[in-house]
Design a protein around this motif. Sequence first.
Motif, PDB file in Angstrom:
ATOM      1  N   PHE A  15      41.270  45.368  45.385  1.00 38.47           N
ATOM      2  CA  PHE A  15      41.680  45.035  46.750  1.00 38.47           C
ATOM      3  C   PHE A  15      42.166  46.317  47.426  1.00 38.47           C
ATOM      4  O   PHE A  15      43.356  46.635  47.380  1.00 38.47           O
ATOM      5  CB  PHE A  15      42.800  43.995  46.746  1.00 38.47           C
ATOM      6  CG  PHE A  15      42.460  42.719  46.038  1.00 38.47           C
ATOM      7  CD1 PHE A  15      41.477  41.869  46.536  1.00 38.47           C
ATOM      8  CD2 PHE A  15      43.112  42.349  44.875  1.00 38.47           C
ATOM      9  CE1 PHE A  15      41.164  40.687  45.885  1.00 38.47           C
ATOM     10  CE2 PHE A  15      42.816  41.162  44.220  1.00 38.47           C
ATOM     11  CZ  PHE A  15      41.830  40.327  44.725  1.00 38.47           C
ATOM     12  N   PRO A  16      41.276  47.086  48.043  1.00 40.91           N
ATOM     13  CA  PRO A  16      41.636  48.402  48.586  1.00 40.91           C
ATOM     14  C   PRO A  16      42.817  48.396  49.562  1.00 40.91           C
ATOM     15  O   PRO A  16      43.556  49.377  49.627  1.00 40.91           O
ATOM     16  CB  PRO A  16      40.350  48.862  49.291  1.00 40.91           C
ATOM     17  CG  PRO A  16      39.263  48.120  48.608  1.00 40.91           C
ATOM     18  CD  PRO A  16      39.851  46.801  48.215  1.00 40.91           C
ATOM     19  N   ASP A  17      43.020  47.328  50.296  1.00 34.11           N
ATOM     20  CA  ASP A  17      44.110  47.273  51.269  1.00 34.11           C
ATOM     21  C   ASP A  17      45.393  46.670  50.703  1.00 34.11           C
ATOM     22  O   ASP A  17      46.363  46.471  51.429  1.00 34.11           O
ATOM     23  CB  ASP A  17      43.679  46.487  52.510  1.00 34.11           C
ATOM     24  CG  ASP A  17      42.561  47.193  53.252  1.00 34.11           C
ATOM     25  OD1 ASP A  17      42.513  48.436  53.211  1.00 34.11           O
ATOM     26  OD2 ASP A  17      41.735  46.494  53.880  1.00 34.11           O
ATOM     27  N   SER A  18      45.407  46.380  49.421  1.00 32.45           N
ATOM     28  CA  SER A  18      46.566  45.747  48.791  1.00 32.45           C
ATOM     29  C   SER A  18      47.782  46.674  48.763  1.00 32.45           C
ATOM     30  O   SER A  18      47.646  47.893  48.641  1.00 32.45           O
ATOM     31  CB  SER A  18      46.218  45.359  47.349  1.00 32.45           C
ATOM     32  OG  SER A  18      47.341  44.796  46.704  1.00 32.45           O
ATOM     33  N   MET A  19      48.953  46.070  48.847  1.00 34.85           N
ATOM     34  CA  MET A  19      50.198  46.814  48.667  1.00 34.85           C
ATOM     35  C   MET A  19      50.670  46.713  47.218  1.00 34.85           C
ATOM     36  O   MET A  19      51.673  47.304  46.846  1.00 34.85           O
ATOM     37  CB  MET A  19      51.278  46.265  49.603  1.00 34.85           C
ATOM     38  CG  MET A  19      50.933  46.495  51.053  1.00 34.85           C
ATOM     39  SD  MET A  19      52.228  46.072  52.256  1.00 34.85           S
ATOM     40  CE  MET A  19      53.030  44.665  51.602  1.00 34.85           C
ATOM     41  N   LYS A  30      44.234  48.520  43.607  1.00 33.18           N
ATOM     42  CA  LYS A  30      43.489  49.064  44.748  1.00 33.18           C
ATOM     43  C   LYS A  30      41.991  49.179  44.475  1.00 33.18           C
ATOM     44  O   LYS A  30      41.191  49.214  45.396  1.00 33.18           O
ATOM     45  CB  LYS A  30      44.069  50.405  45.164  1.00 33.18           C
ATOM     46  CG  LYS A  30      45.511  50.261  45.632  1.00 33.18           C
ATOM     47  CD  LYS A  30      45.794  51.051  46.843  1.00 33.18           C
ATOM     48  CE  LYS A  30      47.239  51.026  47.242  1.00 33.18           C
ATOM     49  NZ  LYS A  30      47.764  49.775  47.680  1.00 33.18           N
TER      50      LYS A  30
END
Length: 158
Positions: free
Chosen positions: A106-110, A103
């Motif tokens: 890639f802050p929006d990563s799952m 995160k």
Amino acid sequence: MKQIIATVIAVAVPAMAATADETAPADVVNADGIVEQSLTGVPGDPENGAVIMKTKSAGNCISCHEVTALKDAQWHGNIGPVLDGAGDRWEEAQLRAILTDAKSVFPDSMMPSYYKVDGFTRPGDAFTGKAPSGPLEPLLNAQQIEDVIAFLLTQKES
């Protein structure tokens, strides 16, 4: 046979706290998506990294990513990017940052942060009352992170 047993033990043993020779999760220095310093000072083993990536009780990366080199694994996912060519797209230090704390890159990563142990929201208490209350262990230990990086660096564009 001994090699198979050693590999199974290395993957099946849950991640443990960092040893004296390892960088502890709280001590990882992530500078804008770059973690330059190896977590162990020991080169990663790409073969063990491949095993970790396709083992459900370890990294289980294959459940979200497709990797042609791991075609023997079932159920390649399509949530994350295809990792063919990962060794050409990312440098070692970038892969280390992604694996330790996805995160932060890639802050929006799952994608889970495999070497992060704090800063999580623990909603389990609201639903089950069984959220862990003490310190969390990383999902992968430091050498497992280095092994996955070593494997990913072997994935070059054809």
